[in-house]
Design a protein around this motif. Structure first.
Motif: not given
Length: 305
Positions: A105-116
């Motif tokens: 369940t990676p739809l979190t602010p930190h995970n999204l920021a990592q991918m970006k």
């Protein structure tokens, strides 16, 4: 493989659990860190609720199982690694059945920021019908988008009720220059596909469900790997144009698509690719590729019985 039925598990057979997650309880972990920063302390159950191994044990508690439980974390190849472990347990006689799969369940602010931060996340607008253009080798920018999933299957020895079997598996570790590097020729997937074909005694397969996350270099590398291994490129497809990249659970999405194609005897691909969306064709075997950070490549070959 079959759907999980709680009643069917209470039959005295030795049932074990092999479930994985690339990121674990990301949302709970981020909430716990935020709570610590704001209050100078953590909530009482922060540790057990964010322990990665609890994913397998929570499933065991829910189903009332007492058998061995293992939690895997092998980045994006996690669910395929879980399947490999389950098959090994069954073939060795340690278990009669294994619940295998993954959740992320990676739809979190930190995970999204990592991918970006890796500069691979899709910049497509909301008006774009297909922001993830998996296997579109003509795209001009990477289009990875994250998704969430929790998918499991029950694996048993092949019996009179079986419709699909895992015919073979291949695995390899790709040498890397840095943590997110992808070999331009897909050497890791080349090796895993060759191992799977050799183990199955096959020269080719009818369909390959690619890892194909939608990044420019990753998609091209996987197609090059396929062209190195096969004399004639099989039909290729992916799930991520529709589901997004569900990290460790993505291999299970491949198994779901394989089961759908076996049942319908139709090849299903993305509507934006040059091939027609659905092609009627005999489908006897399907390869599923997964490749994760760290170069962990796995290729499963499924066969219609």
């Amino acid at each position: 493989m079959k759907n999980i039925d709680n009643a069917a598990l209470a039959d005295g057979l030795r049932s074990m659990i092999s479930i994985g997650s690339s990121r674990g309880a990301s949302g709970l972990m981020e909430q716990s860190v935020e709570y610590l920063q704001q209050n100078g302390k953590v909530q009482a159950y922060s540790s057990p609720m964010t322990t990665l191994g609890n994913i397998a044990s929570f499933v065991a508690q829910t189903l009332g199982l007492e058998g061995f439980q293992v939690e895997h974390s092998m980045t994006c190849s996690t669910s395929s690694q879980s399947i490999l472990n389950a098959a090994a347990w069954i073939n060795s006689g340690m278990a009669d059945r294994v619940i295998a799969g993954a959740v992320d369940t990676p739809l979190t602010p930190h995970n999204l920021a990592q991918m970006k931060a890796l500069k691979i996340y899709s910049k497509a607008t909301e008006n774009t019908n297909y922001p993830v253009r998996s296997l579109d080798l003509d795209k001009t920018s990477s289009g990875l988008i994250l998704g969430e999933a929790a998918i499991t299957a029950v694996l048993e020895k092949v019996n009179e009720h079986s419709k699909i079997r895992i015919l073979s598996a291949g695995f390899a570790t790709e040498p890397q220059k840095h943590p997110v590097a992808v070999d331009s020729e897909g050497i890791g997937l080349q090796n895993s596909m060759r191992m799977a074909l050799k183990s199955a005694g096959l020269g080719s397969v009818d369909v390959i469900i690619c890892h194909a996350t939608g990044t420019m270099e990753g998609d091209k590398a996987e197609v090059r790997a396929i062209d190195h291994v096969f004399d004639k490129r099989p039909l290729i497809t992916s799930t991520k144009w529709l589901t997004g990249h569900t990290f460790g659970a993505s291999g299970m999405h491949g198994i779901l698509l394989a089961a759908l194609m076996f049942g319908k005897q139709e090849f299903i691909t993305a509507p934006f690719l040059s091939d027609p969306h659905i092609i009627k064709t005999p489908i006897r075997n399907i390869m599923i590729n997964t490749l994760g950070f760290g170069g962990q490549a796995v290729s499963l070959v499924l066969e219609k019985i």
